[in-house]
Design an enzyme around this catalytic site. Sequence first.
Site, PDB file in Angstrom:
ATOM      1  N   ASN A  52       0.824  -1.209   0.000  1.00  0.00           N
ATOM      2  CA  ASN A  52       0.000   0.000   0.000  1.00  0.00           C
ATOM      3  C   ASN A  52       0.860   1.261   0.000  1.00  0.00           C
ATOM      4  O   ASN A  52       0.553   2.242  -0.692  1.00  0.00           O
ATOM      5  CB  ASN A  52      -0.925   0.016   1.215  1.00  0.00           C
ATOM      6  CG  ASN A  52      -2.026  -1.023   1.134  1.00  0.00           C
ATOM      7  OD1 ASN A  52      -2.243  -1.631   0.095  1.00  0.00           O
ATOM      8  ND2 ASN A  52      -2.716  -1.240   2.241  1.00  0.00           N
ATOM      9  N   ARG A 382     -10.576  -4.068 -14.180  1.00  0.00           N
ATOM     10  CA  ARG A 382      -9.496  -4.964 -13.778  1.00  0.00           C
ATOM     11  C   ARG A 382      -9.991  -6.395 -13.938  1.00  0.00           C
ATOM     12  O   ARG A 382     -11.048  -6.743 -13.431  1.00  0.00           O
ATOM     13  CB  ARG A 382      -9.071  -4.739 -12.323  1.00  0.00           C
ATOM     14  CG  ARG A 382      -8.568  -3.348 -12.010  1.00  0.00           C
ATOM     15  CD  ARG A 382      -7.966  -3.292 -10.609  1.00  0.00           C
ATOM     16  NE  ARG A 382      -7.830  -1.937 -10.128  1.00  0.00           N
ATOM     17  CZ  ARG A 382      -6.835  -1.109 -10.463  1.00  0.00           C
ATOM     18  NH1 ARG A 382      -5.916  -1.525 -11.303  1.00  0.00           N
ATOM     19  NH2 ARG A 382      -6.777   0.108  -9.968  1.00  0.00           N
ATOM     20  N   ARG A 412      -5.280   1.968 -13.332  1.00  0.00           N
ATOM     21  CA  ARG A 412      -3.920   2.112 -12.801  1.00  0.00           C
ATOM     22  C   ARG A 412      -3.290   0.771 -12.421  1.00  0.00           C
ATOM     23  O   ARG A 412      -3.859  -0.019 -11.683  1.00  0.00           O
ATOM     24  CB  ARG A 412      -3.932   3.039 -11.584  1.00  0.00           C
ATOM     25  CG  ARG A 412      -2.551   3.360 -11.036  1.00  0.00           C
ATOM     26  CD  ARG A 412      -2.650   4.344  -9.891  1.00  0.00           C
ATOM     27  NE  ARG A 412      -3.066   5.644 -10.352  1.00  0.00           N
ATOM     28  CZ  ARG A 412      -3.872   6.469  -9.668  1.00  0.00           C
ATOM     29  NH1 ARG A 412      -4.380   6.068  -8.522  1.00  0.00           N
ATOM     30  NH2 ARG A 412      -4.185   7.652 -10.144  1.00  0.00           N
ATOM     31  N   HIS A 442     -15.433   2.995 -14.938  1.00  0.00           N
ATOM     32  CA  HIS A 442     -15.260   2.232 -13.701  1.00  0.00           C
ATOM     33  C   HIS A 442     -16.515   1.440 -13.349  1.00  0.00           C
ATOM     34  O   HIS A 442     -16.498   0.623 -12.429  1.00  0.00           O
ATOM     35  CB  HIS A 442     -14.895   3.202 -12.560  1.00  0.00           C
ATOM     36  CG  HIS A 442     -14.396   2.548 -11.325  1.00  0.00           C
ATOM     37  ND1 HIS A 442     -15.107   2.549 -10.141  1.00  0.00           N
ATOM     38  CD2 HIS A 442     -13.258   1.862 -11.071  1.00  0.00           C
ATOM     39  CE1 HIS A 442     -14.426   1.895  -9.212  1.00  0.00           C
ATOM     40  NE2 HIS A 442     -13.304   1.466  -9.739  1.00  0.00           N
ATOM     41  N   TYR A 475     -12.031  -9.946  -1.621  1.00  0.00           N
ATOM     42  CA  TYR A 475     -12.698  -8.641  -1.565  1.00  0.00           C
ATOM     43  C   TYR A 475     -14.167  -8.889  -1.253  1.00  0.00           C
ATOM     44  O   TYR A 475     -14.777  -9.796  -1.815  1.00  0.00           O
ATOM     45  CB  TYR A 475     -12.635  -7.922  -2.915  1.00  0.00           C
ATOM     46  CG  TYR A 475     -11.337  -7.251  -3.282  1.00  0.00           C
ATOM     47  CD1 TYR A 475     -10.121  -7.673  -2.744  1.00  0.00           C
ATOM     48  CD2 TYR A 475     -11.320  -6.205  -4.194  1.00  0.00           C
ATOM     49  CE1 TYR A 475      -8.939  -7.071  -3.115  1.00  0.00           C
ATOM     50  CE2 TYR A 475     -10.132  -5.586  -4.573  1.00  0.00           C
ATOM     51  CZ  TYR A 475      -8.949  -6.026  -4.033  1.00  0.00           C
ATOM     52  OH  TYR A 475      -7.771  -5.430  -4.394  1.00  0.00           O
ATOM     53  N   ARG A 571     -14.119   2.394   4.765  1.00  0.00           N
ATOM     54  CA  ARG A 571     -12.917   1.585   4.973  1.00  0.00           C
ATOM     55  C   ARG A 571     -11.641   2.422   4.987  1.00  0.00           C
ATOM     56  O   ARG A 571     -10.783   2.268   5.842  1.00  0.00           O
ATOM     57  CB  ARG A 571     -12.799   0.532   3.873  1.00  0.00           C
ATOM     58  CG  ARG A 571     -11.623  -0.427   4.058  1.00  0.00           C
ATOM     59  CD  ARG A 571     -11.286  -1.139   2.762  1.00  0.00           C
ATOM     60  NE  ARG A 571     -10.579  -0.289   1.825  1.00  0.00           N
ATOM     61  CZ  ARG A 571     -10.660  -0.390   0.501  1.00  0.00           C
ATOM     62  NH1 ARG A 571     -11.470  -1.265  -0.045  1.00  0.00           N
ATOM     63  NH2 ARG A 571      -9.958   0.411  -0.275  1.00  0.00           N
ATOM     64  N   HIS A 599     -15.015  -3.887   0.296  1.00  0.00           N
ATOM     65  CA  HIS A 599     -15.070  -3.217  -1.005  1.00  0.00           C
ATOM     66  C   HIS A 599     -16.493  -2.886  -1.440  1.00  0.00           C
ATOM     67  O   HIS A 599     -16.691  -2.208  -2.445  1.00  0.00           O
ATOM     68  CB  HIS A 599     -14.390  -4.118  -2.051  1.00  0.00           C
ATOM     69  CG  HIS A 599     -13.998  -3.423  -3.306  1.00  0.00           C
ATOM     70  ND1 HIS A 599     -14.623  -3.654  -4.514  1.00  0.00           N
ATOM     71  CD2 HIS A 599     -13.038  -2.506  -3.553  1.00  0.00           C
ATOM     72  CE1 HIS A 599     -14.052  -2.911  -5.454  1.00  0.00           C
ATOM     73  NE2 HIS A 599     -13.100  -2.206  -4.898  1.00  0.00           N
TER      74      HIS A 599
END
Length: 693
Positions: A52, A382, A412, A442, A475, A571, A599
């Site tokens: 992270n 993704r 990204r 997204h 997730y 979160r 998530h």
Amino acid sequence: MSRTWQHQHPPAHFINREMSLLAFQRRVLAQAADKDVPLLERLRFLCIVSSNLDEFFEVRVAGVREQIALGTRARTPDGMAPQTLYSQICKEVHSIVAEQYALLNDVILPALATEDIVFLRRSLWTEEQSAWIREFFFREVMPVLTPIGLDPAHPFPRVLNKSLNFAVELEGRDAFGRASNAAIVQAPRVLPRVIRLPKALVGAEYGFVFLSSILHTHVGELFEGMSVLGCYQFRLTRNSDLFVDEEEVKDLRATLEGELQQRHFGDGVRLEIPDNCSESMAEFLMGQFGLLREELYRVPGIVNLVRLMQVPDWVERPDLKFKPFQPALPTTLTKQTEIFSAIRRGDILLHHPYQSFAPVIDLLRSAAEDPQVVAIKMTVYRTGTDSVLMEHLLRAAQQGKEVTVVVELMARFDEEANIGWAAKLEEAGAHVVYGVFGYKTHAKMLLIVRREDEALRRYVHLGTGNYHPRTTRFYTDFGLLTAHPDIGKDVSEIFKQLTGLGHARMLKHLWQAPFTLQPNVITAIQREAEIARNGGKGRIIAKLNALLEPETIEALYDASAAGVEIDLIVRGPCALRPNVAGLSENIKVRSVIGRFLEHTRVIYFGNGGEEQVYLSSADWMDRNFFRRIEIAFPVLDSRLRRRIVKEGLKPYLGDNCQAWQLDGADGSYRRKQTRSTRRAAQEILLKEIAGVS
């Protein structure tokens, strides 16, 4: 999409985004320190913090440094100037890293050793271990190393982002009479950073040695006849954010392919070295990369803890890991053999990872093979380099179906994988588009058009997470399978926007960024405030990954002042200050950190007794509201709405051991711990949904 807004509250009413992100890293680090977490999982959490922080430096810190370099006077909503913010970031990260390595060296590694999992220090190698390691060095390591002596003919090499390198101090002359006093050895990424030794050599079930220790010991073999005065590992983190000029781009994919080659060589933003590195070498390296003292991180151990992430997978000790489980299937799918008929009978809610992602894969597989399916449309943000979903799309295209895939090339750190899939899909005959330039796509949408009884029916999957089968195992996300005609029509309209041109039509059920999502959120918040002002019970619950957008925060403050009861489960970073007198007495903010990465994005409005529940791909951030294609979709089935509240909200509001309460006064988080009956949201859901005892 441009917009303007004015602060209705002073900067002191907002928490800084970057500092809130670092507070999140401390909460993750607390998992590594928690004795209730299995030991190998504690090691994994320690590595997650490093991973992270890598991204934090590559993107967030790099951005602040650029602001300083440009001399910008822009301040964050909390009123902090870039230079002040940068100083605070450096101070906090140094503190986090110190705590991280102390935990590793003083707690976790000794605890692992008591469990027969040892990391061998080179100062304690036995003769037999040294002989094995020496043979390994000459067989596996030395043939792929390229030592570079620094002299006028050999300038300082280009150092890849986050790569492992060694700076070597030398004395003496080589075969050509050169007297360079320094050299660089770059460790190729093909070399493992952690090596397991044979059990018989270690005297323990698992024995590991670091590549850095092996190279330190044998680096002299690379410089025959010269004296090695010092050998120091180092790791440089670079600015990795891609910049694409909208005015100049003619072919986004081709432009990105060129930019990706440069990502490894952006400006340096952080230098990590061991704590025994000489001061002269530290100064030399900082000079090479143009870094300041506060951007230097001396660490008591290896400079890349992310490499330890693999160790828990190598060690077969189930007692030191989280208990495995088998994701469940919804009852409706266990009774039905054909997924299209199951969806026609009623909407199906999937709650990952407690429930399997297999129905989504099965839906796409069935669509690819079913002769009645005429078209498939899907967004890809993704999905990974090895994706069964993409394989099904390829097969559908090869079989002549109308396949349209909106691939987000600017996802990204997934750009390269997405470019690869785009090329394969195009070769198979699929229509591949890259959305709307300047707006990341997204939203998570899958649309299947099937001919039934001489008519076309739409089947839809909408989700809060990515179409990435691997991440669905750790997730938490919701997915909705539906054949509702109005939902299908809305999704079809969004795909038309993404692939064609024209004005956006009004959608019946979906809220869409950058058009209606933020205004509808604000309107719903204001409606709850009006209900409360009129004597009713205003109620808002939102579960998000991040809450940063100022207008939304201001609307929540106003709702709180009107008497609306507001619970926010955030979160990660949160700029809102809860429970502040005269501002937010009726707002509580908590963050839940556990085995799985939280998530899900769930929005609940009491709506005067006519409850509304929305699931969303978007966090409440400027970028999601105004610079991305996002959706929030309602759950129209009352039974499923109740289930979302029961599974997606209530357990988190009742969590008394993995939840952290945000103190609005100082922006700190305090862990909710009690002596009463343990209530951990994720453990409850594992038991109730997946049947884990």
